[in-house]
Structures are given as C-alpha cells and as structure tokens.
Design an enzyme around this catalytic site. Structure first.
Site, PDB file in Angstrom:
ATOM      1  N   LYS A  18      -9.857  -4.851  14.515  1.00 22.97           N
ATOM      2  CA  LYS A  18     -10.815  -5.370  14.518  1.00 22.97           C
ATOM      3  C   LYS A  18     -12.064  -3.988  14.657  1.00 22.97           C
ATOM      4  CE  LYS A  18     -13.414  -6.233  18.486  1.00 22.97           C
ATOM      5  NZ  LYS A  18     -14.553  -6.144  20.142  1.00 22.97           N
ATOM      6  N   TYR A  57      -7.710  -1.261  17.032  1.00 15.96           N
ATOM      7  CA  TYR A  57      -9.339  -1.495  17.424  1.00 15.96           C
ATOM      8  C   TYR A  57      -9.969  -0.349  17.649  1.00 15.96           C
ATOM      9  CZ  TYR A  57     -12.723  -3.395  21.529  1.00 15.96           C
ATOM     10  OH  TYR A  57     -13.586  -3.335  21.751  1.00 15.96           O
TER      11      TYR A  57
END
Lengths: 306, 306, 306, 306
Positions: free
Chosen positions: A165, A137
């Site tokens: 992400k 992330y």
C-alpha cells in the site's frame, strides 16, 4: 496460509469514539454497513485514518471484533499492526489473527530510524511469527523510511509480502514499481491516494485505500468500476468530484494539526451525514472549530453528499 | 507533587537483554552500579538509548523495578514514557509512577504528525493524569516535531514541565532557549549531546544525558565537575577524549542502521568491558559485524577504556 | 602562491546600496572603516550576507575595489565566488584575483544537486584555474550539500583548501572535524555562527565569520580576545549580549522571507546607527516594515548599540 | 505582448558541447531537427536538462541563436532564465527577448531561501522588465521553494504568468491545481515528468516537458496524440515503453551525482544514437563510466532505440 489478492476499494475504516473515548460500537457498525453497502471490495481496519496508533490493545481488539462481526465475511478484512518495533507489531499481529482477520498491514519500524536491511529483517520476523498474508505499508511521512523498489521486490521474492500500500506520495516511483511487478500476477499494488486514483488505476494499480472512502464509498467504487471498464472519461469525472469533496481535509488548520484536520474532516463529514454519533478523535487531536465545520458542510452540499 | 531540579550527568541507562530478549537482571544491576559508582547525578530509565520503544509494558516495568532497587535512592531516577499518542503515554506514566520514579520524560506524539498547539495539549493531559515532574524531550529526528522556544516557555509557565532534554542537535537554538530561561532558576536545560557537553555547560546548561555515559560515566562526571569548577581547559580535554571514544557509534554501518550502529556500539563496548553479558539489541536491530567489533575494541584501547 | 592562515573575526561585509541598487561607495567605505577600526582580523567580501548572488560581475568588482582600497592592506581580505557551477565560479575567482584579494571562498555547486565526488572535482578545477588560497564554505541550507568530514580532509590533503567556513549549523560535526585536523596546524576552521562563537573557540576553532559583526565588530573582537586569553566567563558574557542583539534578525517575518529578515535586520540596524545611507537590499528582498524597524531600534538600545 | 498557450510535447533541449566546452553548433542543429522532425510542439531552450546554470551569457546566447535559426519558427520556443536572483534573471530575460524567443521560463530565486510573497514580487519585477509571456517553473528540488497553489493563482490573476511547468514531483498537488484553473482556458499546466505523462494528460494537463524527449521525441508525441484522441490504452502502452527507456538515467551513480547520471544518461544515449558528437557535460559533471554506458546501450536496444 491462504493467499490473498486484494483489489478494488479498501477504505481504512474510521474508528468512531464515544465521549469517553471508548469505541462507539453502534457507529462503527453503521460505518461498516455504509462501506459494504457502498460496494467496497475490502476493509482495512486499524489504519492511520482509523487512529490505530492512538488505540491500546483493548480498543484495537474491540474494533476488529465489531467490524468483522458486522462485515460478516462479505468482503475480506485486513488489519493494521502499527507500533514502533518488531515484537510489539508481532503482539498486535497475533491478536488480529486470533480475531480472524484475512491479512495484516505492516509498516517499517518508526520512532527509531531504520534501514532497508533491518526493515527486511523486520518483515521476515513478523511473517515467521504470524503466517498471514502481509501488505507492506509504505508511509514515509510517518515512519521516515521509504520502502525502496529493491526492498519491496526482495520481500516479495522471499514470500514475505503479497501487496504494497503506497502512501508515499511518490507516484512516479509507484509507476516504476508497477512495471517491476509486471511478471507477478499474485502481487497487488494499492495506492493510498484520494486524488489520483484514476491515474494509479490507468497505470495498472489493483486498488485503492482512500480515507475519503469512509465518506463516499460509492463514489470510489464508481471510479474503480469505470476504470475497470476502460471508461477513463467517467473515471476522471468521478475523481474530480471526489477531489472537490477532498477539500474537507484542509479546513481545520491552523487550529488543528494537518493530521487532525484530515481525520477530523472525515469524522466531521460523517457526523454531519448522520453516520457517527460524535466527530471527535483520540486525544490530543483537536476537533474542527465551528467555522471549519461550516466549511465542511458547504463542501458536502456542493458535492452532493448532503 | 515534589519538585525536581535535575543537574549533572544523567545517562540514559542501556537495557541489557538475555538471549531470549527478556531483561537481563544481573547485567542491568551491574550497569546501574557502574553508573552510580561512576558518580552520575541521576538515571534516565527507558530512554531512546535504552531501546524504550522496543519494550512492552512488562519489560518496561521490569527495567524500572530492577534499576530503582539497585540504585537504592542514591540518585534520582526519571523514566521515559515514549509511545505514539497521549493515552498510551499516560498508561506508561502511571506504571512508572506506581513503581516509584522521581519524574517522567515525555516527547511529543509521533507516527502521526503533530503541531505545537496539540503538543501543548498533549503535555497538559499527561500532567493532569500523572502529577509527577515532567521533562520535555525534544528529539525531532524521532518525532518529526521540534519543540519551539515558545512552546517550551508556554509549558513552563503553565507548570507542565520542569526541564527540557534537548536532543535536536540545534545547539544555537538551545543557547537562545537558555537565555529565555535566565529568569527561571527552577527550570533545567539538559543536552542530549555526547560531543559538545563542555559547550552546553559553558552556555549555562544544567546537565547532560549522554548515551556514551553508559560506557564511561566517570569521564562525563569529570567533564561536568571540571566545568562546574570553571576549569574549561580540563573540561575540553576530557570532552576531546570522549569524542574519540564516541567514534564507536559509527562502526556498524552499512550492515546495521545508523541507530543500531549507535546503541550497538555502546552495547558492544560494554560487553567487551565485561559490564553486560550479551551485546545484542531488541529485534530487528542487527549486531555489529566482527570487523566492527574489532574497531570498537581498538577505540576502547586507544581511549584507555580497556 | 602564498599561504593564508586566517584567524579571529572575519565578518562578511554588508554591501550597502544606493537607491538605484548600485553599490553605495561612501557607505561601503564607512562600513570597512567601522570593521577595521573595530579590530577585526580579516574581511570576507561577497559572502551570503553581502548579497553576493544578487550582484552581477560589475557590482562584484566594484565592491572588491572599494573595500580593498579602504582596507589598505591592514587586514587580509578573502572574497566569495558564489555561482551555481564550476566555470562561472572560476570567472568570479579570476576577477577577484585580478583585483588583489588574498583568498577565495568557494561553495559546492548549487541549483543542480551535486555529490561529494563531483564537489572535490569542482574545488580541484577552481584551484587549478586560480591558484589562490581557498576556503571551503559549507552552507548546505543554500547548496543542498553538506561537505562531509572525509571530503574536507581529502581536499586538504590534495592541497585544494586551507580552511573551512562552517555555516551548516551542525556544531557536533564541526567539533569532530576539529579533532580530525588536530595534526594540521596550517588548516583553519571558522564558524559562521553568531550565537555560539565562544563554544567554537573553546573547541579549538580558529575564527568566526559573523554577519552580526557588521553591526558590532568590537563586541565580537572582545569575545575573541577573551577566549584567546582563556577568560571563558568574559567570553560567555559578551556572547550573551551579542545573542540579545542577534534577535534583530527575527523581526521582519512574515512580511519578509527569513533571509531578508536577517540581512535586513543587519542593514536596518546599521542604518539606524548611521553607518549606511539606505537599509534596503537587492531585489526582491523586502525591507522591514515600520513596526519591525521599531523593534530593531529597541533591541539596539537594550544592548547598548544606540 | 502576444499571448502564448503552450501545449503538447515541449522538450528541454539538451546542449551539446565541444571538447573545449563551447556549444557544439553542428550537434545542436541536429538535435533541434531531431526534435522538430519528431513532431514536438515546442522547444524549451536552456532548461535544467540543458545545463542552463552551467552556461555563461555568451554560451546561452549561442544556444538561443542556433536553436531558433534551426527551428525556423516551425514551433514556438521558450527559454529558461535561471539565475539566483531577480536582476540577474532580468539580464538573462532581456538577452533572450532580444534574440527572439516566444516566452520565458522563470523559477523562484535560489541559493538564498525565499518566501511565497517575495517570489510573487520577483515574478512581477521580471514581467515589468521584460514583457514576454512567462511560464512559472516549479522545481523545489533546485530552488528549495515550492510554488503554492495560492501563489500560482495570484500570479495568474495579476497577469504575470501564462503557464506553470511542474517539476515538483507532487502530482496530487498538480491535480488540485488543475481544478483550480478549470475556469481559465488561457492558462497551461505542463508536467516535467517523464514517467507519468499519461496520468497528467488524463487529469487535464496541457503538455509535457520531458528531458527524455531529447532521446525519443516521437515516442512522447505518440503518447500525447494517443491521449488527445482519448486512447488511454495506447497512451499507457507508449508510456510504459518510455519508462523502460527512462532507466538510462539511473546508471551512472555512484560514480556520478544523480544529476549527472540523468543528463549524462540522455547525452550518452544521444551519442550512441549518433545525434551528438560528444556525451560529456559541463564541469564538474562526470561522464558515465564504461560499464554504465554499456547498460545504457542495452536499454536502448531493448526499447527499440538502437
């Protein structure tokens, strides 16, 4: 470990709260149904929009249990593990695994400033401790460290991560990252953007983690399906409507912080739409003042959400 | 609630670790004795240098128990509560209070970006929950929020805080803050600097929280006493020796992050001086490579520490 | 080339303007007399506070001619050469040399982002072209490049620079720089601060370039002389009065930019004190609104300047 | 004043230099022919990639004269006016107008930090002085000020600007800006990106100002035409090839600054392709070292440019 290839719309599920700040089970079940019925392709529990770092271990467990139960395996569910340092992330990861999530979402360390090298070590330690698929992330606004193209590639080659992400806002870098991974069909790139999802999909991104997807999952699913069908005009039209809806995140400032204005904008909209019982967030996030609530209502009306 | 007026040298106590990452009780007791015998005026447990955010609740409790027991009330002890959000800070604060600390050290929220207004709310909620004296800890490099002069004044006037520890590096702002509080003899301003402590004391700061004080507490006490006696030439001379010693924090990069180079520099020095059994930090911080350890040793020799 | 060792108070001389934005000769002469009569040890023409980058070559020449003529050699005068790139800096430097300045003030390039290596090349090219003593001007807020300790040392060893003016706000780094140059009696370190001059002098800095010195040169000279005499209590007292006076720089915002609030604060004060005929700055800097002018007046009264 | 609605590919024309740093007329004519023959829709003279801030008034004039003469009116030509402050920008603007350009490109002030309000004043003063169509150039990495959506809208409504060139990298903000101007067919939005041009065009941007367009104008024209025809697959394919070509900008670091690596990458490629006689830039930009030149060559070969 089974592999996991995420794609499509995977919203960070908002965490509804009761007045005493416990997890509002009824509302959370309603939100999960709203998302799954809206056609989303996965759920991201305990993300930034879910107020993850505001919740203690008990609350985090409760969210996972309720959401997984309500989802009933219809879509895969990944789970955030955000905490400042490795061993605390591992504690969160173990809890999430024991409750049955399909994958983990891991950031670099935060509070303490880190480096690319120590970040690779960090992911390696989490992976060793909890052998679930991991999404890296990339959210430097929160962690103060941008995951470099080299770091992401190294972690992929060492089989530490199966996806990224990207919430960095640096879409030019994400585009180059996409080309770096043209030879890697088992790797997924998801954008955290709400406003340029059509762009990311045109560039080959596999999916999207939109906070606004809590408000309008079906809209994002339409956008995704149009893009997948190569109908970029329709994708763009849907995206533009969603950008107009996205203006709900800017209404609380300066009374609230920009962050509380964003998550608060989502919760206020969901409250107005009858999805959650209370619009408030964890402390010390301030609720939107009445005039801002009115503006959110107007935006919902103008975009066909009310 | 009793009041607390800190002054003098209040080091952030390094947390020695066993090879299995549990708290090394023997070494921690030795460190506390080293500090108290060195003449320090207070202890700051679980600060950034103490690797606070790397420790779980059990480890944090262990540090507090051992340090308070070893200190035996000879100097006041305040305790960091660092976690990303209000309710988690309150949990830490309650534990620290139950274990008997004299005051709490509280930052603004982190990971999530906050605002001045929500930060004031945050301190207010912590104060309401745990009525101990609170030091506001201004460390924007970790929290991404600089506590403004207005925010600090407002929190003082609302009796939320009794002191500020300024680790922002903005010494010009701290100087103006000092004048803002010229009318407030019950408020303390502590600098987190290692290298311009004489400056801060000349400007009226009440004390200092030097990470390097773990290595050389007596040096910082001499600096403080010289300043208190108005002997600025002696204070400057001591400060300059300490700046030479401070170069130990720059030796680990690029193998380590700058943070690990700093805390690792302290721990390596303390290990070489026989104060702690192991120089390693919490994961994923990397230990200094051998060549860097040699350079730390040379600096210790050149500054009379070995 | 003669050498130049600056010390003491060297204000960046404000550039008074006529209503048509030409240089106001009468006021500039009055300002120079005010400074020299106030006891300053040098003049810094065409600095940031002098609105250097707002002036074209003709205006810059006019400022130098008038100021040098009025100063009459009583104190040395150095001159800023600020422009984005090397050859344009060299043009400015040649003009300044031909008009008789004693030294040049040179920043790294700006607009275009530069590197430490290309910055050393830049200084080397300027030095080759115009063999006058050069002060390196470290002002990253304007140039986006902080001159590193290593860069400054390298430029000194290659005889490119004789001094640094540090306006970076990073006083901890400046302190370490001072120790780096403990072996170099021919190198001068000047601070650009208005509010921690006593600190810098305690740490061994040789002088100060205070914009506020335009308003109260005698105050800064008293501060410097007290420090030189080792009377740190007197130095601190004078510094604290000057900090109170310095609050004039914060009064114009948000009507003006912070920069226009600062230079505008100086010019407004000098206008109220009868030193300059007009308080306005170059375009597009906005003048302080009437309420801000009143606050400046109040501060001048409270600090004994009116 | 005639109006100007730019669209399509408008490259910032590289400025070739002779060994003595004068403008290389022969090479510049060749570059302009290369661009116009490549099908570009306009020319942007004296942009950042053109080393605008490195050139003095004489060099700037020479560039304009040669380029306009060679272009012969086949495409419109706009011209950068970059200098730190309003009156110096106006000088540049007047020169450019007198030489016959079709429009001006204006940034906010730089070196001195500015505000949104003073920036609007700045554009207003330039417009009053030189009534040519103005493109607002949003390049905060150079100017330290991001033009806000509100500022751009205000300037449009006050008829100060007819377009924006967005080089901020914030494509999400540019997307929202596009919707803000959905009602304004006379306003053009151009992206400064090289790597997400297909995205910007999908979102409704009118054109692109790619530095890499100097190397491969025909590639960018193909990309633009494919997008205009709604063939997003073809647009994406061309964009991906151009991204691979774009890697030439990363080869010079750390020997050069990132800026010199970028412009130097373009010039090195153009030199290898026989378009310009010398690859060097203005001082102090360093040329690419031999190993980097080899890597540039390899990239040109791999992307079909050699």
């Amino acid at each position: 470990m089974s592999t996991l290839k995420l794609h499509g719309i995977v919203p960070p599920v908002v965490t509804p709260l009761n007045e005493d700040f416990s997890v509002d089970e009824t509302s959370l079940r309603k939100v999960v149904r709203h998302l799954v019925d809206g056609g989303v392709h996965g759920l991201f529990l305990l993300g930034s929009t879910s107020e993850c770092v505001f919740l203690n271990a008990g609350q985090r467990a409760r969210v996972i249990e309720i959401a997984l139960d309500e989802a009933g395996g219809r879509v895969p569910a990944v789970c955030g593990t955000m905490d400042p340092t490795t061993d605390r992330v591992i504690e969160n990861a173990r809890q999430a695994r024991s409750l049955g999530v399909d994958g983990l979402v891991v950031t670099s360390q935060f509070y303490t400033r880190s480096s690319q090298g120590e970040t690779i070590d960090h992911f390696s330690m989490v992976k060793d401790a909890v052998d679930l698929p991991i999404l890296a992330y990339d959210i430097p606004v929160c962690t103060n460290l941008k995951l470099s193209r080299e770091t992401i590639r190294t972690m992929y080659e060492r089989k530490l991560i199966c996806a990224v992400k990207d919430s960095s806002g640096d879409i030019e870098n994400m585009r180059m990252l996409g080309l770096d991974f043209a030879d890697a069909p088992d790797f997924a790139i998801l954008t955290g953007s709400e406003t340029v999802v059509d762009y990311a999909l045109l560039g080959g991104a596999h999916g999207n983690v939109p906070g606004l997807g809590n408000v309008d999952p079906a809209g994002y699913v339409r956008l995704y399906e149009a893009a997948r069908a190569g109908d970029w005009v329709a994708a763009r039209r849907e995206q533009e409507r969603l950008i107009r809806l996205f203006q709900i995140v800017f209404q609380g400032v300066p009374h609230t912080s920009p962050n509380a204005s964003g998550v608060g904008g989502f919760k206020t909209a969901m409250h107005l739409m009858g999805l959650i019982a209370h619009p408030h967030m964890s402390r010390p996030n301030r609720v939107l003042p009445p005039a801002a609530v009115e503006r959110v209502k107007d935006i919902l009306l103008a975009t066909g959400m009310l």
